[in-house]
Design a protein around this motif. Structure first.
Motif, PDB file in Angstrom:
ATOM      1  N   PHE A 105     -36.599  -9.206 -14.714  1.00 16.53           N
ATOM      2  CA  PHE A 105     -35.926 -10.504 -14.638  1.00 16.53           C
ATOM      3  C   PHE A 105     -34.444 -10.326 -14.320  1.00 16.53           C
ATOM      4  CE2 PHE A 105     -33.715 -14.065 -16.774  1.00 16.53           C
ATOM      5  CZ  PHE A 105     -34.289 -15.119 -16.085  1.00 16.53           C
ATOM      6  N   LYS A 106     -33.820  -9.344 -14.963  1.00 15.49           N
ATOM      7  CA  LYS A 106     -32.407  -9.095 -14.691  1.00 15.49           C
ATOM      8  C   LYS A 106     -32.198  -8.691 -13.232  1.00 15.49           C
ATOM      9  CE  LYS A 106     -30.943  -7.698 -19.347  1.00 15.49           C
ATOM     10  NZ  LYS A 106     -30.413  -6.575 -20.175  1.00 15.49           N
ATOM     11  N   THR A 107     -33.096  -7.819 -12.729  1.00 12.58           N
ATOM     12  CA  THR A 107     -32.990  -7.391 -11.331  1.00 12.58           C
ATOM     13  C   THR A 107     -33.152  -8.567 -10.393  1.00 12.58           C
ATOM     14  OG1 THR A 107     -33.894  -5.211 -11.910  1.00 12.58           O
ATOM     15  CG2 THR A 107     -33.953  -5.855  -9.585  1.00 12.58           C
ATOM     16  N   SER A 108     -34.147  -9.425 -10.695  1.00 15.04           N
ATOM     17  CA  SER A 108     -34.378 -10.604  -9.853  1.00 15.04           C
ATOM     18  C   SER A 108     -33.179 -11.540  -9.877  1.00 15.04           C
ATOM     19  CB  SER A 108     -35.635 -11.338 -10.325  1.00 15.04           C
ATOM     20  OG  SER A 108     -35.857 -12.495  -9.565  1.00 15.04           O
ATOM     21  N   ILE A 109     -32.631 -11.751 -11.074  1.00 10.91           N
ATOM     22  CA  ILE A 109     -31.465 -12.632 -11.202  1.00 10.91           C
ATOM     23  C   ILE A 109     -30.279 -12.055 -10.434  1.00 10.91           C
ATOM     24  CG2 ILE A 109     -29.722 -13.453 -12.832  1.00 10.91           C
ATOM     25  CD1 ILE A 109     -32.243 -15.100 -12.865  1.00 10.91           C
ATOM     26  N   GLU A 110     -30.104 -10.731 -10.513  1.00  9.56           N
ATOM     27  CA  GLU A 110     -28.982 -10.096  -9.821  1.00  9.56           C
ATOM     28  C   GLU A 110     -29.143 -10.213  -8.307  1.00  9.56           C
ATOM     29  OE1 GLU A 110     -25.384  -8.154  -9.304  1.00  9.56           O
ATOM     30  OE2 GLU A 110     -26.302  -9.082 -11.075  1.00  9.56           O
ATOM     31  N   GLU A 111     -30.371  -9.991  -7.822  1.00  6.00           N
ATOM     32  CA  GLU A 111     -30.614 -10.139  -6.385  1.00  6.00           C
ATOM     33  C   GLU A 111     -30.383 -11.580  -5.939  1.00  6.00           C
ATOM     34  OE1 GLU A 111     -34.526  -8.734  -5.673  1.00  6.00           O
ATOM     35  OE2 GLU A 111     -34.010  -6.605  -5.886  1.00  6.00           O
TER      36      GLU A 111
END
Length: 269
Positions: A105-111
Motif C-alpha cells: 500500500f505504501k509503495t502504491s501510494i508513493e507511486e
C-alpha cells in the motif's frame, strides 16, 4: 509408619475402654478376665484392620484421583500449549501478511503521489505557457496603398505603405515585410487590382518560398483578385508579397473604389 501409629492409637483406646468396663463387670476368675481381654483385643484389632483397609482404599482413591487430576491438568496444559502455538503461528502469519500489504500500500501510494506530482507539474507548465500566451498582445496587421504600382522588376517586393492595424508591430511599412513576433499558426490574405488592359503575376512568399500565387488580367474593367494561405511560422519568420513576373504590361491599379491590401493574423499559438 501411618499404620503403626494408627494401630498404637487403637490399642491405647481399647485398653482405656477395657479399664472402664472392667470396673463395671464382675470378675469371676483370672482366666475369664484374660479371655475377655483377648476377645476385646481381637475385636479391636479387627476393627483397626478394617479401618486401616478403609483408609488404604481411601488413600488409593485419593492418589488415583490426584493422578487423574494431574493427567487432566497435563493434558489441558499440552492442549493449551498447542493452541497457543497455533494461535501464535497464525498471528505471526497474519502479522506478516498485514506488513506485506502495508508495504504494498505504501509503495502504491508513493507511486500514485509521484504520478500525481508529475501530472500536476505538467499541467502547471501548460498553464504557465497558456498564461504567457494569453498575456502576449494579439498579432494582426492590415496594410494597404501600394507605394509602386508598376511591376517592372521580377521578385520585386510590394510595399504597402499604410496600415489600419498593426497589432504586435509585425509589419514593416518601409520594407513590405511581416516578421512573426511569436511562433504560431497565421492566416494571410492579399487583395490586388490590375490596371485596365494590363495584368499582374504575384506570389505570397514565406522565407523565400512562394506559398500562394495569383494571375490577374485587368481587361477593360480593372479586375481585382484575392489569394492567401494559412501557414505555421516560427518566431522571426518573414512573409511578403512579390512580383513573380515583370514587363511593360504588368501593372496594378488603385483608387477610392479599389484598394490593394495585404493582411495577416495569428489564429493560434
Amino acid at each position: 509408619m501411618r499404620f503403626s501409629l494408627l494401630f498404637s492409637f487403637v490399642i491405647v483406646v481399647g485398653l482405656c475402654s477395657y479399664k472402664f468396663s472392667e470396673a463395671r463387670e464382675p470378675v469371676c476368675s483370672k482366666f475369664a478376665y484374660e479371655e475377655q481381654l483377648l476377645e476385646k483385643m481381637i475385636r479391636t484389632e479387627i476393627k483397626v484392620e478394617t479401618m486401616v483397609n478403609e483408609f488404604k482404599k481411601t488413600e488409593d482413591n485419593v492418589i488415583s484421583t490426584l493422578g487423574d487430576i494431574k493427567q487432566t491438568v497435563a493434558d489441558f496444559t499440552d492442549m493449551f500449549a498447542d493452541m497457543r502455538g497455533n494461535i501464535t503461528d497464525e498471528m505471526l502469519k497474519r502479522g506478516d501478511e498485514i506488513k506485506r500489504r502495508e508495504e504494498s500500500f505504501k509503495t502504491s501510494i508513493e507511486e500514485t503521489r509521484k504520478n500525481l506530482t508529475s501530472d500536476i507539474e505538467a499541467e502547471k507548465e501548460k498553464l504557465f505557457q497558456l498564461q504567457g500566451k494569453l498575456e502576449q498582445p494579439p498579432i494582426a496587421f492590415y496594410a494597404h496603398h501600394l507605394k509602386d504600382l508598376l511591376l517592372d522588376t521580377t521578385d520585386e517586393i510590394l510595399i504597402f505603405e499604410k496600415t489600419f492595424t498593426n497589432e504586435g508591430t509585425g509589419y514593416d511599412t518601409s520594407k513590405g515585410l511581416f516578421t512573426a513576433p511569436v511562433g504560431g499558426l497565421y492566416q494571410f490574405d492579399v487583395h490586388t487590382c490590375a490596371y485596365n488592359g494590363k495584368h499582374s503575376y504575384l506570389g505570397l512568399v514565406m522565407e523565400g518560398n512562394v506559398i500562394a500565387a495569383d494571375a490577374n488580367f485587368g481587361d477593360a474593367s480593372y479586375g481585382c483578385n484575392n489569394f492567401g494561405a494559412i501557414v505555421r511560422l516560427k518566431s522571426g519568420s518573414k512573409v511578403w508579397v512579390k512580383s513573380t513576373s515583370s514587363g511593360s504590361v504588368h501593372q496594378l491599379y488603385q483608387n477610392s473604389h479599389r484598394m490593394n491590401s495585404f493582411s495577416g493574423v495569428l489564429v493560434n499559438y
